[in-house]
Design a protein around this motif. Structure first.
Motif, PDB file in Angstrom:
ATOM      1  N   ARG A 163      -8.182 -10.373 -14.795  1.00 24.96           N
ATOM      2  CA  ARG A 163      -7.315  -9.662 -13.756  1.00 24.96           C
ATOM      3  C   ARG A 163      -7.383 -10.410 -12.476  1.00 24.96           C
ATOM      4  NH1 ARG A 163      -7.675  -3.317 -11.944  1.00 24.96           N
ATOM      5  NH2 ARG A 163      -6.664  -3.958  -9.796  1.00 24.96           N
ATOM      6  N   ARG A 164      -6.261 -10.628 -11.769  1.00 24.38           N
ATOM      7  CA  ARG A 164      -6.363 -11.312 -10.590  1.00 24.38           C
ATOM      8  C   ARG A 164      -5.142 -10.814  -9.706  1.00 24.38           C
ATOM      9  NH1 ARG A 164      -5.757 -14.757 -14.565  1.00 24.38           N
ATOM     10  NH2 ARG A 164      -3.975 -16.136 -14.945  1.00 24.38           N
ATOM     11  N   ASN A 165      -5.456 -10.755  -8.216  1.00 26.45           N
ATOM     12  CA  ASN A 165      -4.209 -10.502  -7.398  1.00 26.45           C
ATOM     13  C   ASN A 165      -3.543 -11.903  -7.088  1.00 26.45           C
ATOM     14  OD1 ASN A 165      -2.702 -10.402  -4.778  1.00 26.45           O
ATOM     15  ND2 ASN A 165      -4.519  -9.013  -4.122  1.00 26.45           N
ATOM     16  N   VAL A 166      -2.365 -11.927  -7.522  1.00 25.07           N
ATOM     17  CA  VAL A 166      -1.261 -13.095  -7.349  1.00 25.07           C
ATOM     18  C   VAL A 166      -0.779 -13.021  -6.005  1.00 25.07           C
ATOM     19  CG1 VAL A 166      -1.458 -13.484  -9.785  1.00 25.07           C
ATOM     20  CG2 VAL A 166       0.573 -11.984  -9.035  1.00 25.07           C
ATOM     21  N   SER A 167      -0.757 -11.719  -5.443  1.00 25.35           N
ATOM     22  CA  SER A 167       0.428 -11.782  -4.349  1.00 25.35           C
ATOM     23  C   SER A 167      -0.504 -12.052  -2.816  1.00 25.35           C
ATOM     24  CB  SER A 167       1.279 -10.439  -4.189  1.00 25.35           C
ATOM     25  OG  SER A 167       0.185  -9.475  -3.958  1.00 25.35           O
ATOM     26  N   ARG A 168      -1.641 -11.459  -2.831  1.00 22.79           N
ATOM     27  CA  ARG A 168      -2.351 -11.894  -1.619  1.00 22.79           C
ATOM     28  C   ARG A 168      -1.856 -11.852  -0.220  1.00 22.79           C
ATOM     29  NH1 ARG A 168      -7.394 -15.331  -4.056  1.00 22.79           N
ATOM     30  NH2 ARG A 168      -7.155 -14.343  -6.042  1.00 22.79           N
ATOM     31  N   ASN A 169      -1.534 -10.651   0.139  1.00 23.46           N
ATOM     32  CA  ASN A 169      -0.697 -10.777   1.722  1.00 23.46           C
ATOM     33  C   ASN A 169      -0.736  -9.418   2.129  1.00 23.46           C
ATOM     34  OD1 ASN A 169       1.693 -10.468   3.703  1.00 23.46           O
ATOM     35  ND2 ASN A 169       1.400 -12.766   3.174  1.00 23.46           N
ATOM     36  N   SER A 170      -1.145  -9.246   3.348  1.00 20.59           N
ATOM     37  CA  SER A 170      -1.362  -8.072   4.110  1.00 20.59           C
ATOM     38  C   SER A 170      -0.141  -7.374   4.053  1.00 20.59           C
ATOM     39  CB  SER A 170      -1.982  -8.381   5.615  1.00 20.59           C
ATOM     40  OG  SER A 170      -1.045  -9.082   6.194  1.00 20.59           O
ATOM     41  N   ALA A 171       1.063  -7.831   3.838  1.00 21.17           N
ATOM     42  CA  ALA A 171       2.411  -6.935   3.861  1.00 21.17           C
ATOM     43  C   ALA A 171       2.344  -6.616   2.263  1.00 21.17           C
ATOM     44  CB  ALA A 171       3.466  -7.912   4.309  1.00 21.17           C
ATOM     45  N   SER A 172       3.057  -5.526   2.245  1.00 20.25           N
ATOM     46  CA  SER A 172       3.209  -4.783   0.821  1.00 20.25           C
ATOM     47  C   SER A 172       4.126  -5.750  -0.068  1.00 20.25           C
ATOM     48  CB  SER A 172       3.811  -3.424   1.034  1.00 20.25           C
ATOM     49  OG  SER A 172       2.746  -2.611   1.467  1.00 20.25           O
ATOM     50  N   ASP A 173       3.688  -5.694  -1.419  1.00 24.02           N
ATOM     51  CA  ASP A 173       4.511  -6.337  -2.218  1.00 24.02           C
ATOM     52  C   ASP A 173       4.596  -5.436  -3.294  1.00 24.02           C
ATOM     53  OD1 ASP A 173       4.289  -8.951  -1.077  1.00 24.02           O
ATOM     54  OD2 ASP A 173       2.092  -9.003  -1.424  1.00 24.02           O
ATOM     55  N   TRP A 174       5.892  -5.378  -3.903  1.00 23.98           N
ATOM     56  CA  TRP A 174       6.372  -4.418  -4.928  1.00 23.98           C
ATOM     57  C   TRP A 174       7.104  -4.993  -6.022  1.00 23.98           C
ATOM     58  CZ3 TRP A 174       6.320   0.857  -3.457  1.00 23.98           C
ATOM     59  CH2 TRP A 174       5.808   1.161  -2.298  1.00 23.98           C
ATOM     60  N   GLU A 175       7.056  -4.028  -7.301  1.00 21.92           N
ATOM     61  CA  GLU A 175       8.209  -4.439  -8.259  1.00 21.92           C
ATOM     62  C   GLU A 175       8.147  -5.738  -8.994  1.00 21.92           C
ATOM     63  OE1 GLU A 175      10.156  -2.211 -10.184  1.00 21.92           O
ATOM     64  OE2 GLU A 175       9.651  -0.715  -9.045  1.00 21.92           O
ATOM     65  N   PRO A 176       6.928  -5.968  -9.569  1.00 23.35           N
ATOM     66  CA  PRO A 176       6.758  -7.163 -10.170  1.00 23.35           C
ATOM     67  C   PRO A 176       7.842  -7.527 -11.501  1.00 23.35           C
ATOM     68  CG  PRO A 176       5.171  -5.929 -11.040  1.00 23.35           C
ATOM     69  CD  PRO A 176       5.728  -5.145  -9.731  1.00 23.35           C
ATOM     70  N   ALA A 177       8.138  -8.767 -11.518  1.00 25.04           N
ATOM     71  CA  ALA A 177       8.874  -9.129 -12.830  1.00 25.04           C
ATOM     72  C   ALA A 177       7.985 -10.183 -13.470  1.00 25.04           C
ATOM     73  CB  ALA A 177      10.262  -9.666 -12.570  1.00 25.04           C
TER      74      ALA A 177
ATOM     75  N   TRP B  70       0.499 -10.466 -21.668  1.00 23.09           N
ATOM     76  CA  TRP B  70       0.188 -10.351 -20.008  1.00 23.09           C
ATOM     77  C   TRP B  70       0.801  -9.172 -19.582  1.00 23.09           C
ATOM     78  CZ3 TRP B  70      -2.945 -13.933 -17.767  1.00 23.09           C
ATOM     79  CH2 TRP B  70      -3.258 -15.224 -18.373  1.00 23.09           C
ATOM     80  N   ILE B  71       0.176  -8.582 -18.453  1.00 20.36           N
ATOM     81  CA  ILE B  71       0.974  -7.761 -17.838  1.00 20.36           C
ATOM     82  C   ILE B  71       0.602  -7.987 -16.198  1.00 20.36           C
ATOM     83  CG2 ILE B  71      -1.103  -6.377 -17.730  1.00 20.36           C
ATOM     84  CD1 ILE B  71       0.406  -3.680 -17.561  1.00 20.36           C
ATOM     85  N   ALA B  72       1.823  -7.631 -15.364  1.00 24.12           N
ATOM     86  CA  ALA B  72       1.853  -7.458 -14.003  1.00 24.12           C
ATOM     87  C   ALA B  72       2.319  -6.014 -13.464  1.00 24.12           C
ATOM     88  CB  ALA B  72       2.766  -8.842 -13.489  1.00 24.12           C
ATOM     89  N   TRP B  73       1.258  -5.575 -12.361  1.00 23.66           N
ATOM     90  CA  TRP B  73       1.527  -4.581 -12.016  1.00 23.66           C
ATOM     91  C   TRP B  73       1.485  -4.402 -10.297  1.00 23.66           C
ATOM     92  CZ3 TRP B  73      -2.568  -6.022 -14.169  1.00 23.66           C
ATOM     93  CH2 TRP B  73      -4.015  -5.601 -13.560  1.00 23.66           C
ATOM     94  N   GLN B  74       1.525  -3.397  -9.708  1.00 23.08           N
ATOM     95  CA  GLN B  74       1.480  -3.301  -8.271  1.00 23.08           C
ATOM     96  C   GLN B  74       0.361  -2.100  -8.258  1.00 23.08           C
ATOM     97  OE1 GLN B  74       5.379  -2.009  -6.614  1.00 23.08           O
ATOM     98  NE2 GLN B  74       4.293   0.044  -6.127  1.00 23.08           N
ATOM     99  N   SER B  75      -0.442  -2.568  -7.015  1.00 22.42           N
ATOM    100  CA  SER B  75      -1.749  -1.701  -6.885  1.00 22.42           C
ATOM    101  C   SER B  75      -1.803  -1.823  -5.323  1.00 22.42           C
ATOM    102  CB  SER B  75      -2.952  -2.129  -7.836  1.00 22.42           C
ATOM    103  OG  SER B  75      -3.957  -0.889  -7.424  1.00 22.42           O
ATOM    104  N   VAL B  76      -2.754  -0.821  -4.710  1.00 22.72           N
ATOM    105  CA  VAL B  76      -3.093  -1.042  -3.478  1.00 22.72           C
ATOM    106  C   VAL B  76      -4.623  -1.748  -3.312  1.00 22.72           C
ATOM    107  CG1 VAL B  76      -3.692   0.372  -1.273  1.00 22.72           C
ATOM    108  CG2 VAL B  76      -2.043   0.915  -2.844  1.00 22.72           C
ATOM    109  N   ALA B  77      -4.474  -2.696  -2.252  1.00 26.59           N
ATOM    110  CA  ALA B  77      -5.815  -3.394  -1.862  1.00 26.59           C
ATOM    111  C   ALA B  77      -5.954  -3.636  -0.350  1.00 26.59           C
ATOM    112  CB  ALA B  77      -5.713  -4.641  -2.522  1.00 26.59           C
TER     113      ALA B  77
END
Length: 170
Positions: free
Chosen positions: A134-148, A108-115
């Motif tokens: 592939r799916r967006n797991v953070s889904r928020n209008s605020a920026s989300d960064w640096e997944p673990a 599995w891979i997690a990463w950050q992208s712009v949507a």
């Protein structure tokens, strides 16, 4: 010992003109000859190496191609490296990736992208055919960064990240 019993390390090397991703293997007290894995643009970042449950050694990195950062990868199976494969191809940067293997051996891979103008965290399975589910797991209008990312013994995958939801990075 076969190749699976020997530690590998992946890194970025700069030759004064371009970056490339390399891999080496610890072999009887010394590092083996390095192998260049990247190709193309020569602007690479953050290679991650992980073996999946099928015995394939994967190396995944971020590479800038024509001004856009995408995820790229290669895998070693049956003593042969696959061709470099672009894993993402959206118009926005895909960066800050991490990988984990679940109890079924799936990578599995997690990463950050712009949507929609904000950074989001994505999750997908990595297969020789590319990214699946592939799916967006953070889904928020605020920026989300640096997944673990990690996985448990029951096959569940967990992703955590920094978020600016409370007007600071939590």
């Amino acid at each position: 010992l076969d190749d699976r019993d020997r530690p590998h390390v992946a890194w970025v090397s700069y030759d004064g003109q371009r970056d490339d991703v390399y891999i080496g293997r610890w072999d009887e007290g010394a590092w083996s000859a390095r192998k260049r894995l990247s190709g193309g643009a020569g602007d690479c970042w953050r290679p991650v190496a992980m073996r999946d449950g099928h015995g394939r050694l994967w190396v995944i990195w971020t590479q800038n191609d024509a001004g856009n950062w995408d995820l790229w990868g290669r895998f070693l199976a049956d003593d042969r490296w696959s061709d470099p494969r672009r894993l993402t191809d959206g118009p926005e940067p895909d960066t800050c990736h991490q990988v984990a293997v679940d109890s079924q051996g799936q990578l599995w891979i997690a990463w950050q992208s712009v949507a929609a103008g904000a950074y989001e965290i994505y999750l997908a399975q990595v297969t020789p055919q590319g990214l699946q589910q592939r799916r967006n797991v953070s889904r928020n209008s605020a920026s989300d960064w640096e997944p673990a990312i990690t996985a448990d013994g029951r096959g569940r995958v967990y992703v955590a990240w920094d978020s600016y939801r409370n007007e600071n990075y939590d």
